[in-house]
Design a protein around this motif. Sequence first.
Motif, PDB file in Angstrom:
ATOM      1  N   ILE A 114       0.631  -1.406   0.035  1.00  0.00           N
ATOM      2  CA  ILE A 114       0.081   0.197   0.102  1.00  0.00           C
ATOM      3  C   ILE A 114       0.925   1.185   0.027  1.00  0.00           C
ATOM      4  O   ILE A 114       0.852   2.269  -0.719  1.00  0.00           O
ATOM      5  CB  ILE A 114      -0.953   0.282   0.978  1.00  0.00           C
ATOM      6  CG1 ILE A 114      -1.901  -1.264   0.860  1.00  0.00           C
ATOM      7  CG2 ILE A 114      -1.566   1.212   1.486  1.00  0.00           C
ATOM      8  CD1 ILE A 114      -2.906  -1.429   2.312  1.00  0.00           C
ATOM      9  N   ASP A 115       1.897   1.396   0.676  1.00  0.00           N
ATOM     10  CA  ASP A 115       2.900   2.397   0.777  1.00  0.00           C
ATOM     11  C   ASP A 115       3.555   2.719  -0.583  1.00  0.00           C
ATOM     12  O   ASP A 115       3.492   3.684  -1.033  1.00  0.00           O
ATOM     13  CB  ASP A 115       4.070   2.056   1.889  1.00  0.00           C
ATOM     14  CG  ASP A 115       3.568   2.207   3.312  1.00  0.00           C
ATOM     15  OD1 ASP A 115       2.439   3.017   3.559  1.00  0.00           O
ATOM     16  OD2 ASP A 115       4.318   1.774   4.244  1.00  0.00           O
ATOM     17  N   GLU A 116       3.879   1.526  -1.136  1.00  0.00           N
ATOM     18  CA  GLU A 116       4.323   1.785  -2.501  1.00  0.00           C
ATOM     19  C   GLU A 116       3.485   2.240  -3.692  1.00  0.00           C
ATOM     20  O   GLU A 116       3.699   3.130  -4.359  1.00  0.00           O
ATOM     21  CB  GLU A 116       5.023   0.260  -3.164  1.00  0.00           C
ATOM     22  CG  GLU A 116       5.715   0.213  -4.235  1.00  0.00           C
ATOM     23  CD  GLU A 116       6.834   1.336  -3.992  1.00  0.00           C
ATOM     24  OE1 GLU A 116       7.260   1.780  -5.356  1.00  0.00           O
ATOM     25  OE2 GLU A 116       7.721   1.244  -3.326  1.00  0.00           O
ATOM     26  N   HIS A 117       2.076   1.724  -3.518  1.00  0.00           N
ATOM     27  CA  HIS A 117       1.117   2.298  -4.072  1.00  0.00           C
ATOM     28  C   HIS A 117       1.027   3.641  -4.100  1.00  0.00           C
ATOM     29  O   HIS A 117       0.745   4.601  -4.964  1.00  0.00           O
ATOM     30  CB  HIS A 117      -0.059   1.549  -4.268  1.00  0.00           C
ATOM     31  CG  HIS A 117      -0.239   0.308  -4.808  1.00  0.00           C
ATOM     32  ND1 HIS A 117      -0.167   0.082  -6.125  1.00  0.00           N
ATOM     33  CD2 HIS A 117      -0.477  -1.185  -4.263  1.00  0.00           C
ATOM     34  CE1 HIS A 117      -0.281  -1.512  -6.599  1.00  0.00           C
ATOM     35  NE2 HIS A 117      -0.211  -1.743  -5.493  1.00  0.00           N
ATOM     36  N   LEU A 118       0.915   4.049  -2.786  1.00  0.00           N
ATOM     37  CA  LEU A 118       0.749   5.686  -2.554  1.00  0.00           C
ATOM     38  C   LEU A 118       1.860   6.380  -3.177  1.00  0.00           C
ATOM     39  O   LEU A 118       1.659   7.555  -3.445  1.00  0.00           O
ATOM     40  CB  LEU A 118       0.462   5.889  -1.084  1.00  0.00           C
ATOM     41  CG  LEU A 118      -0.592   5.484  -0.605  1.00  0.00           C
ATOM     42  CD1 LEU A 118      -0.600   5.308   1.109  1.00  0.00           C
ATOM     43  CD2 LEU A 118      -1.913   6.151  -0.838  1.00  0.00           C
TER      44      LEU A 118
END
Length: 71
Positions: free
Chosen positions: A27-31
């Motif tokens: 999720i952090d990477e997508h953000l």
Amino acid sequence: MAAQTIPRACSNSLPLPSRPNPLVSEIDEHLKRLRDSEATSTSLSISHKLNGLQDLYDCVDKLLQLPFSQQ
């Protein structure tokens, strides 16, 4: 003389797991990718951003469906 009582503070924080779920990193990477792509506004980049939002939504949905002990 009456003794003064000191109010105790209660913590509502939950214990953190020893290892974060891999979905949190995803999720952090997508953000991060979505933030990095904010400056562009071509139709191709808009399509790319929408796909990125869908991927982010899917990851968050998976994380929310896990039992609390696995989050």
